[in-house]
Design an enzyme around this catalytic site. Sequence first.
Site, PDB file in Angstrom:
ATOM      1  N   HIS A 135       0.858  -1.189   0.000  1.00  0.00           N
ATOM      2  CA  HIS A 135       0.000   0.000   0.000  1.00  0.00           C
ATOM      3  C   HIS A 135       0.899   1.246   0.000  1.00  0.00           C
ATOM      4  CE1 HIS A 135      -3.287   2.665   1.064  1.00  0.00           C
ATOM      5  NE2 HIS A 135      -4.119   1.673   1.168  1.00  0.00           N
ATOM      6  N   TYR A 145      -5.048  -4.907  10.869  1.00  0.00           N
ATOM      7  CA  TYR A 145      -5.486  -5.463   9.582  1.00  0.00           C
ATOM      8  C   TYR A 145      -6.969  -5.783   9.635  1.00  0.00           C
ATOM      9  CZ  TYR A 145      -3.941  -6.543   4.964  1.00  0.00           C
ATOM     10  OH  TYR A 145      -3.743  -6.469   3.613  1.00  0.00           O
ATOM     11  N   GLY A 193       0.283  -4.794   1.727  1.00  0.00           N
ATOM     12  CA  GLY A 193      -0.938  -5.001   0.938  1.00  0.00           C
ATOM     13  C   GLY A 193      -0.686  -5.758  -0.340  1.00  0.00           C
TER      14      GLY A 193
END
Length: 256
Positions: A64, A138, A108
């Site tokens: 991410h 998460y 991610g």
Amino acid sequence: MPLIKTSLTDDIGTIGFDREAKRNALSAGLIAETIAALDDLEARKARAVILRSVVAGKVWSAGHDVEELPRANVDPLPYSDPLEQLLRAVKAFPAPVIAMVHGTVWGGACDLVMACDLVYGDETCAFAITPAKLGLPYNVAGFLNFMSRLPLNVVKEMFFAAEPVPAERAERVGIVNRIVPAADLEQTVYDMARTFTTRSAAAIAAAKESIRVLSESAPINPATFEYLHGLRRDVYFGPDYHEGTAAFLEKREPKF
Ligand code: YXS
């Protein structure tokens, strides 16, 4: 500048991340281009899609884009997050999506690999899921991605230690279908994709969707869901998430 390269040859689609300067960090822009490419490949009836990095560098994807994670007290991975949208798009694609991995996979991007139908890597690949390094809670869908694939003790080791699992161990525990020498990776992956193009697309699409529904059918009642969401809220309202994201952006080790 486009952040991906995409092509369709002999009914096999290829989507390559092309953001080397940021180690293919999954920004909202890159994700939007990837989802648009998946939609286009579906419209053009691709029989398989390969996800790869355009550049065979040290890093497949750094995960991410941390610059885009919220700093304040909000859920950092809500259902609407671009990364979550990408994971759902990969799982909904009506043909096999194969991750072809050269280099390291972080955060991610590791969840993205887990959402793919098959994973092939070479000796340079390694896989790390890293919310514990950011103090980030998460989400349930993400945990289920790992739990539906790996033994619980391996899932816990990955989430608690946030350390890369190297190629040979990744194959042994089941993160990847196969590890092949770097020189053979592309041929191996495209050969498998070609095999899929000779099989019934309808049968494969129905099998993929059935397996998705069955593997995601974790029966939890609303009270249990609220309990789990409360666990996440405590973390993202807590000090660790602020320290973790600040430390990353200041390029220093976090102090939890
Ligand atoms: O300083 P410049 O502008 O050159 O940018 C640097 C890095 O800041 C940038 N970059 C990233 N930018 C945004 N988000 C990222 N995840 C990210 N990773 C890297 O890319 C430029 C080159 O980075 P550099 O110099 O560190 O490259 P390197 O080759 O020395 O090291 C590559 C890595 C991947 C080992 C290193 O960049 C790294 O450790 N990156 C962070 C990996 C990581 O922890 N990703 C998890 C992100 S958070 C996430 O995915 C989930 C929300 S969760 O936390 O739940 O897992």
